[in-house]
Write a protein that holds these residues in place. Structure first.
Motif, PDB file in Angstrom:
ATOM      1  N   VAL A  73       0.854  -1.181   0.000  1.00  0.00           N
ATOM      2  CA  VAL A  73       0.000   0.000   0.000  1.00  0.00           C
ATOM      3  C   VAL A  73       0.894   1.236   0.000  1.00  0.00           C
ATOM      4  CG1 VAL A  73      -0.149   0.237   2.535  1.00  0.00           C
ATOM      5  CG2 VAL A  73      -2.043   1.030   1.101  1.00  0.00           C
ATOM      6  N   LYS A  74       0.417   2.287  -0.633  1.00  0.00           N
ATOM      7  CA  LYS A  74       1.139   3.554  -0.614  1.00  0.00           C
ATOM      8  C   LYS A  74       0.728   4.312   0.646  1.00  0.00           C
ATOM      9  CE  LYS A  74       1.777   5.677  -4.444  1.00  0.00           C
ATOM     10  NZ  LYS A  74       1.555   6.474  -5.701  1.00  0.00           N
ATOM     11  N   LEU A  75       1.710   4.753   1.428  1.00  0.00           N
ATOM     12  CA  LEU A  75       1.428   5.433   2.692  1.00  0.00           C
ATOM     13  C   LEU A  75       1.104   6.907   2.442  1.00  0.00           C
ATOM     14  CD1 LEU A  75       4.203   3.991   5.047  1.00  0.00           C
ATOM     15  CD2 LEU A  75       1.824   3.271   4.830  1.00  0.00           C
ATOM     16  N   PRO A  76       0.178   7.454   3.209  1.00  0.00           N
ATOM     17  CA  PRO A  76      -0.110   8.888   3.107  1.00  0.00           C
ATOM     18  C   PRO A  76       0.942   9.707   3.849  1.00  0.00           C
ATOM     19  CG  PRO A  76      -1.482   7.897   4.801  1.00  0.00           C
ATOM     20  CD  PRO A  76      -0.707   6.769   4.173  1.00  0.00           C
ATOM     21  N   GLY A  77       1.098  10.951   3.426  1.00  0.00           N
ATOM     22  CA  GLY A  77       1.939  11.887   4.169  1.00  0.00           C
ATOM     23  C   GLY A  77       3.420  11.598   4.072  1.00  0.00           C
ATOM     24  N   SER A  78       4.163  12.300   4.914  1.00  0.00           N
ATOM     25  CA  SER A  78       5.615  12.120   4.988  1.00  0.00           C
ATOM     26  C   SER A  78       6.069  12.432   6.399  1.00  0.00           C
ATOM     27  CB  SER A  78       6.314  13.032   3.979  1.00  0.00           C
ATOM     28  OG  SER A  78       6.036  14.403   4.281  1.00  0.00           O
ATOM     29  N   GLY A  79       7.319  12.085   6.686  1.00  0.00           N
ATOM     30  CA  GLY A  79       7.871  12.358   7.998  1.00  0.00           C
ATOM     31  C   GLY A  79       7.770  11.174   8.942  1.00  0.00           C
ATOM     32  N   GLY A 120       4.939   9.350  -0.954  1.00  0.00           N
ATOM     33  CA  GLY A 120       4.743   8.194  -1.824  1.00  0.00           C
ATOM     34  C   GLY A 120       5.396   6.925  -1.340  1.00  0.00           C
ATOM     35  N   SER A 121       5.840   6.879  -0.094  1.00  0.00           N
ATOM     36  CA  SER A 121       6.451   5.661   0.440  1.00  0.00           C
ATOM     37  C   SER A 121       5.495   4.480   0.329  1.00  0.00           C
ATOM     38  CB  SER A 121       6.844   5.857   1.906  1.00  0.00           C
ATOM     39  OG  SER A 121       8.044   6.565   2.026  1.00  0.00           O
ATOM     40  N   VAL A 122       6.068   3.305   0.065  1.00  0.00           N
ATOM     41  CA  VAL A 122       5.277   2.089  -0.106  1.00  0.00           C
ATOM     42  C   VAL A 122       5.608   1.111   1.021  1.00  0.00           C
ATOM     43  CG1 VAL A 122       4.791   0.091  -1.570  1.00  0.00           C
ATOM     44  CG2 VAL A 122       5.088   2.367  -2.589  1.00  0.00           C
ATOM     45  N   LEU A 123       4.564   0.688   1.705  1.00  0.00           N
ATOM     46  CA  LEU A 123       4.681  -0.347   2.724  1.00  0.00           C
ATOM     47  C   LEU A 123       4.334  -1.682   2.078  1.00  0.00           C
ATOM     48  CD1 LEU A 123       4.829  -1.335   5.731  1.00  0.00           C
ATOM     49  CD2 LEU A 123       2.363  -0.824   5.857  1.00  0.00           C
TER      50      LEU A 123
END
Length: 817
Positions: A73-79, A120-123
């Protein structure tokens, strides 16, 4: 981990946008890139997702454990954020942007990780093949091999046995993120090492708390209900306790009100909600002979009655509130005051325990061990300790948690294999689990195994037993008394036939003979019989019919008597155990809900609809119950049990009817049933002279067919009633003048029923509605109102169906206008 709802946190449920991909085991070391990913359901399982795509079926479940299953899944947000995984089944590797960050090898232990996201990080999660993992696992040679489980190596992995017990459970592989995954964003200082305990000291409720906190100095308070107390801080450790005088106690609903208090921690303007708690005491009373097992709640001995819980959905393993509440509500409506989560199943989510807290249902919680010879090495013991700690911290405040048990049939399995007592247990059950319970839930009694007690762990007259004398072992009904059962944590397993509407919808095949029908009937592997044979045995015993011939020549009559059989046996057996003077203190039916449609063990069918045994148990479980027992030459005895907090004044009456309608002997007496107590009155005491109520003396033909006992309030309301039929008379068929009318009011549809002659096991069959009560006896001249509840919310069709009784040659149809 204890559940926290922190006003300073932003919690994102990662329940949308997921994809999954089944692959050959071991081909990919990391998340596959270019592939045909499929839409996934999270929380959920691979079987559930494949089923939604039409690629998997519960009727023909394809194996999945030989594959790797990938999710992403693509994670929302950043940080920065914290990822929490409440349940991963089972061997899981977790990746962020292709890099490994976490691994889990237990289905039963939540895990979490601090991460740094980029836009746009992917878990991704790789669920590795359980088949391949079992091939790699090594352990000491097992001292016994339970035939119930299809792969003995499962004892080496912390995963559910569901799907691996082919005698009664469909082969559904539990693979995937079956519990919620959350992303938590916070900038607030964190609390850690949270320890919570609720207790009752006399009439004072106490909640004690301690935790670590690395934030600035500010007022930190513990709040329980409308009370609050400032906590003490020494360095990074915060602790304290609150005392509430004259607290309202939490009771199982059968005995009082399940009072709950909200609990929270306040740190400045920040509030951390910890859920709710209740205050009660629990102890085990072993009786004068030291062989008993009775729960004493708030100083009151409680007869525990209910069932062994089964997952609401064997495919998805859903355990959210919306899924569970209809089933818990149905259990509460039946008078259930205890549910057991058995060691062959899986730990339920916190929602299950919250609902049991709210509805006043005690929970017997097994740790997830069953039948096998488990390892006891340091590594395995450490895994088990962490699992137990996670469970007990999650349930730290739950007042419904009543028993913690090492597991199911471990000691029994070893003993039945002929092994010596030294082999019946291990350090897991003697040290690891009891130590965790003593440290984290010291208020809850620990039982090493179920069953346990006596010279052998499975004997009925000592401690806890799995009693199948009446049932699988086909003993006469009198065995329920003869065996001196103390506490049956399992009992009364029958192939319970669903109602007609369910069969037509979910299993439209010829009953008893069709392969699909027989596939849903439970059996013990290696036995030459199944549990339909057990039920048929009691049908012949109770009603004197040739079951094989009836099944062939009159299938409808066969099914009607099958439903009546399990209802009658359950009601009589529970009544025997609840009567005053009985040594029995608990009865949990095996089990609550069917895993697949059919004549399974479930009290409730796979569609969530009550079976005949549900209604029988509802009558037997009532807090104010009237019970008749056949005491042979001593005649009928009438027992009244009152679990409520107030004494009940009423009139107890008995009428013996010839031809099901003509009273030939009658009598009554004013009685006071003490609060949380009971009394016994003989038929002779009511009638005032000799009458052969049990037809024990046999001085000529019987003078009556059936006896009707009633408990009547001062205003004439019938509070409770019970019937006793002479042998052979209950199913003897006559024209009994059944009648029914359907009407509607502001609350919905209802039926008004009547009969000219005593009607036995009256049933209501309707394609669109289920009866709120069913399978009851109906006295001549009575007019009984029964609510109709729609199978589907918002049902627009008017009710239309038929009323039947097992002693009737005639029926009655009805239709709503």
């Amino acid at each position: 981990m204890q559940r926290l709802s922190d006003t300073a946190d932003r919690v994102i449920d990662l329940n949308t946008g997921w994809e999954f991909l089944p692959t050959e085991a071991g081909v990919f070391t990391g998340p596959p890139a270019d592939a045909d990913w499929l839409p996934a359901i999270v929380p959920g399982t691979a079987a559930q997702a494949l089923s939604a795509l039409g690629r998997w079926s519960l009727e023909r479940p394809a194996p999945l454990a030989d594959q790797d299953i990938w999710y992403r899944v693509k994670l929302p947000g950043s940080g920065p954020a914290r990822l929490s995984f409440e349940g991963l089944a089972t061997i899981a590797e977790i990746f962020l942007d292709g890099a490994p960050i976490l691994a889990s090898d237990s289905m039963f232990q939540p895990v979490s990780a601090l991460i740094e996201r980029r836009p746009g990080s992917v878990l991704a999660i790789g669920f590795r093949s359980l088949t391949a993992e079992l091939g790699r696992r090594k352990g000491r040679r097992a001292r016994w091999r339970p035939t119930m489980i299809d792969d003995q190596r499962l004892r080496l992995v912390r995963t559910t046995l569901l799907g691996h017990m082919p005698g009664w459970c469909p082969p559904v592989d539990a693979i995937g993120p079956y519990r919620p995954i959350r992303l938590v964003e916070t900038g607030a200082p964190q609390i850690g090492a949270l320890d919570l305990k609720a207790s009752l000291a006399g009439t004072t409720g106490v909640v004690a708390v301690s935790f670590t906190y690395d934030g600035p100095d500010e007022l930190i308070s513990l709040m329980v209900g409308n009370d609050a107390v400032a906590l003490t801080r020494l360095g990074d450790r915060v602790s304290g306790a609150i005392e509430i005088a004259d607290v309202d106690r939490w009771w199982p609903a059968s005995h009082g009100a399940p009072k709950l208090y909200p609990v929270a921690i306040q740190i400045g303007a920040r509030r951390l909600d910890l859920g709710q708690t209740g205050f009660r005491t629990i102890a085990i009373d072993q009786g004068a002979d030291g062989r008993g097992f009775a729960l004493v709640i708030n100083g009151v001995r409680v007869f525990c009655r209910g069932a062994v819980w089964t997952p609401a959905d064997i495919v998805s393993l859903a355990s959210d509130r919306a899924t569970l509440e209809p089933l818990i509500r149905m259990a509460a409506a039946a008078g259930v005051n205890m549910l057991r989560v058995g060691g062959t199943m899986l730990y339920e989510a916190r929602a299950f325990h919250d609902l049991c807290d709210e509805y006043g249902i005690l929970v017997w919680q097994d740790f997830m061990f069953a039948n096998c010879d488990y390892p006891a090495d340091d590594a395995f013991a450490s895994t088990v300790a962490a699992e137990a700690e996670a469970l007990l911290n999650r349930l730290a405040l739950s007042p419904s948690l009543a028993i913690l048990c090492g597991g199911s049939e471990v000691a029994q399995q070893a003993a039945m294999m002929g092994l010596p007592p030294s082999a019946w247990t291990s350090r897991i059950f003697e040290d690891v689990l009891p130590d965790a319970v003593a440290r984290l839930r010291p208020d809850v009694p620990f039982v090493a195994s179920s069953p346990i007690g006596g010279e052998l762990p499975f004997v009925a007259d000592s401690g806890v037993t799995h009693y199948y004398g009446v049932g699988a072992y086909r003993r006469p009904l009198e065995d329920a008394r003869r065996s001196h059962v103390r506490f049956a944590s399992e009992c009364l397993a029958f192939a319970n036939v669903p109602e007609e509407a369910t069969l037509q919808e979910a299993l439209p095949v010829a009953p008893a003979h069709h392969p699909r029908w027989k596939a849903a009937v439970p059996r013990d592997l290696g036995a030459s019989w199944d549990f339909e044979d057990v039920r048929d045995h009691y049908t012949a015993l109770l009603y004197g019919v040739d079951v094989a011939r009836l099944r062939t020549e009159d299938p409808a009559r066969y099914l009607a008597l099958a439903r009546a059989t399990t209802a009658d046996v359950a009601e009589v057996t529970i009544g025997e155990w609840r009567r005053p003077g009985s040594p029995t203190a608990g009865a949990l039916v095996w089990f609550w809900r069917d895993l697949v449609p059919g004549a399974g063990w479930g009290v409730v069918d796979a569609l969530g609809r009550p079976k005949s045994i549900y209604h029988a148990l509802k009558r037997a479980f009532r807090p104010l119950a009237l019970i008749l027992t056949d005491e042979g030459v001593n005649g009928l005895h009438l027992h009244v049990v009152n679990d409520g907090p107030k004494a009940v004044e009423a009139t107890l009456s008995l009428a013996c009817l010839r031809d099901g309608r003509l009273p030939v002997a009658r009598g009554e007496k004013a009685v006071t049933i003490p609060a949380r107590g009971g009394l016994t009155v003989t038929a002779t005491e009511l009638l005032g002279s000799f009458f052969d109520t049990t037809y024990a003396y046999r001085f000529g033909p019987a003078g009556h067919d059936v006896s009707l006992a009633r408990l009547i309030a001062a205003d004439g309301t019938v509070i409770a009633e019970a019937t006793h039929w002479l042998p052979g008379r209950r199913s003897e068929r006559h024209a009994i003048g059944l009648a029914a009318t359907a009407e509607r009011d502001a609350h919905g549809w209802f039926l008004t029923l009547s009969a000219e002659r005593m009607a036995a096991h009256v049933t209501i069959a309707d394609a669109h509605y289920r009866a709120e009560d069913n399978g009851f006896d109906l006295a001549p001249g009575d007019r009984r109102t029964v609510r109709l509840l729609p199978f589907v919310a918002g049902e627009t069709a008017a009710p239309e169906g038929e009323i039947r009784a097992i002693n009737a040659t005639d029926g009655a149809r009805y239709a709503g206008g």
